[in-house]
Design an enzyme around this catalytic site. Structure first.
Site, PDB file in Angstrom:
ATOM      1  N   GLU A   3     -61.999   8.404  25.132  1.00 30.96           N
ATOM      2  CA  GLU A   3     -61.576   9.730  24.697  1.00 30.96           C
ATOM      3  C   GLU A   3     -61.940   9.834  23.213  1.00 30.96           C
ATOM      4  O   GLU A   3     -62.651   8.977  22.698  1.00 30.96           O
ATOM      5  CB  GLU A   3     -60.073   9.902  24.934  1.00 30.96           C
ATOM      6  CG  GLU A   3     -59.675   9.664  26.400  1.00 30.96           C
ATOM      7  CD  GLU A   3     -58.194   9.848  26.682  1.00 30.96           C
ATOM      8  OE1 GLU A   3     -57.552  10.652  25.990  1.00 30.96           O
ATOM      9  OE2 GLU A   3     -57.682   9.171  27.581  1.00 30.96           O
ATOM     10  N   LYS A  59     -65.561  14.292  23.222  1.00 29.92           N
ATOM     11  CA  LYS A  59     -65.944  12.987  23.741  1.00 29.92           C
ATOM     12  C   LYS A  59     -67.451  12.775  23.706  1.00 29.92           C
ATOM     13  O   LYS A  59     -67.953  11.808  24.286  1.00 29.92           O
ATOM     14  CB  LYS A  59     -65.437  12.845  25.185  1.00 29.92           C
ATOM     15  CG  LYS A  59     -63.928  13.008  25.335  1.00 29.92           C
ATOM     16  CD  LYS A  59     -63.517  12.994  26.799  1.00 29.92           C
ATOM     17  CE  LYS A  59     -62.050  13.355  26.939  1.00 29.92           C
ATOM     18  NZ  LYS A  59     -61.646  13.511  28.360  1.00 29.92           N
ATOM     19  N   ARG A 250     -54.448  13.256  37.965  1.00 34.62           N
ATOM     20  CA  ARG A 250     -54.361  12.056  37.143  1.00 34.62           C
ATOM     21  C   ARG A 250     -52.922  11.553  37.139  1.00 34.62           C
ATOM     22  O   ARG A 250     -51.990  12.305  37.409  1.00 34.62           O
ATOM     23  CB  ARG A 250     -54.783  12.352  35.698  1.00 34.62           C
ATOM     24  CG  ARG A 250     -56.169  12.928  35.563  1.00 34.62           C
ATOM     25  CD  ARG A 250     -57.243  11.866  35.749  1.00 34.62           C
ATOM     26  NE  ARG A 250     -58.588  12.414  35.637  1.00 34.62           N
ATOM     27  CZ  ARG A 250     -59.433  12.524  36.658  1.00 34.62           C
ATOM     28  NH1 ARG A 250     -59.087  12.135  37.859  1.00 34.62           N
ATOM     29  NH2 ARG A 250     -60.631  13.018  36.477  1.00 34.62           N
TER      30      ARG A 250
END
Length: 263
Positions: A3, A59, A250
DNA sequence: AGGACGCCCTGTTCGC
DNA sequence: TGCGAACAGGGCGTCC
């Protein structure tokens, strides 16, 4: 996984090791990572040129190539960089290998092959073409509020939405919400003034401290969730048990006590 | 618009 | 102990 803080660390690593050395050979070990590029076209663009500077947005890492455009790297969920001072220290199975004329080399490794290697004439144009939002580190409280305006849905999904703000993924959204004391499923539209203030402060603080720790959880402050981010572990703040939820496909880890669900 | 879901991919961990 | 299943997660496409 990679990240914003991780990619910022890769940027600094590349800056410290791999600039200003002419490239002698390029090898691509995973064709599927190339976007609108062939190994030949990439080789032509890099051969004999040096990497000159880098930029990061979210990112994505942009690497300026001498007399040319920008090499674009995205690290997916397993990508990283490894510099080697000599050819025999370079990994053999890298997804992309740049060998410099002086025998050193830079490897782009992405064992799960979910990254991306592309080319851009201009980073800002590329960012716009991808529809990426503002870099998360550039956002202040007012910017965050502006982005939240009209936003429906939960706060964790929002933080991870690269089109809204770029750079935050599953792990750091958990960390930011933990530090801010906000439940991952809290509706963005229901955030109050105090929560915005706390969220903005936590966001900046978490990202900066993570960069300082070179994105290594073991080097992060004790007050961080990341070093022991799993359901059943002790909350670093209250000592209670951490819990988990599925959010946007997630796993969200949070403290039910420190991050109470709004009723 | 946003969320649920599946897929890509492979190294690691889990469960029987 | 061993082996297959499940999991990890960034991004994307599809469906609702």
């Amino acid at each position: 996984m990679p990240e914003l803080p991780d990619v910022e660390s890769y940027k600094r690593y590349l800056d410290a090791t791999s600039l200003h050395q002419p490239i002698e050979a390029v090898h691509v070990g995973a064709l599927r990572l190339l976007r609108d590029l062939t190994p030949q076209s990439l080789g032509r663009r890099l051969h004999g040129k040096a990497l000159e500077s880098t930029r990061r947005h979210g990112k994505y890492l942009f690497v300026r190539v001498e007399d040319g455009g920008w090499l674009v790297l995205h690290f997916g969920m397993s990508g990283r960089l490894r510099y080697a001072g000599s050819a025999d220290a370079l990994p053999r199975d890298g997804e992309m290998l740049l060998r410099f004329e002086n025998g050193a080399g830079l490897a782009y490794l992405a064992p799960r092959k979910l990254g991306r290697i592309a080319w851009a004439d201009d980073p800002a144009d590329y960012v716009a073409s991808q529809g990426l939002g503002a870099d998360a580190l550039e956002l202040d409280e007012a910017g965050l509020r502006a982005l939240a305006k009209g936003r429906r849905g939960g706060v964790k999904s929002w933080l991870m939405d690269q089109d809204s703000l770029a750079g935050i993924g599953n792990l750091y959204s958990d960390e930011i919400l933990f530090q801010a004391g906000i439940h991952p499923r809290q509706a963005v539209a229901a955030l109050d003034d105090a929560q915005f203030r706390t969220l903005a402060r936590s966001l900046g603080q978490v990202l900066r401290e993570a960069i300082e720790a070179q994105a290594d959880p073991g080097a992060m402050p004790r007050s961080f969730l990341l070093p022991r981010r799993e359901a059943g572990a002790d909350c670093p703040r209250c000592g209670g048990r951490l819990d988990e939820l599925r959010v946007a496909g997630r796993t969200a880890v949070f403290c039910p006590n420190c991050q109470p669900e709004a009723s």
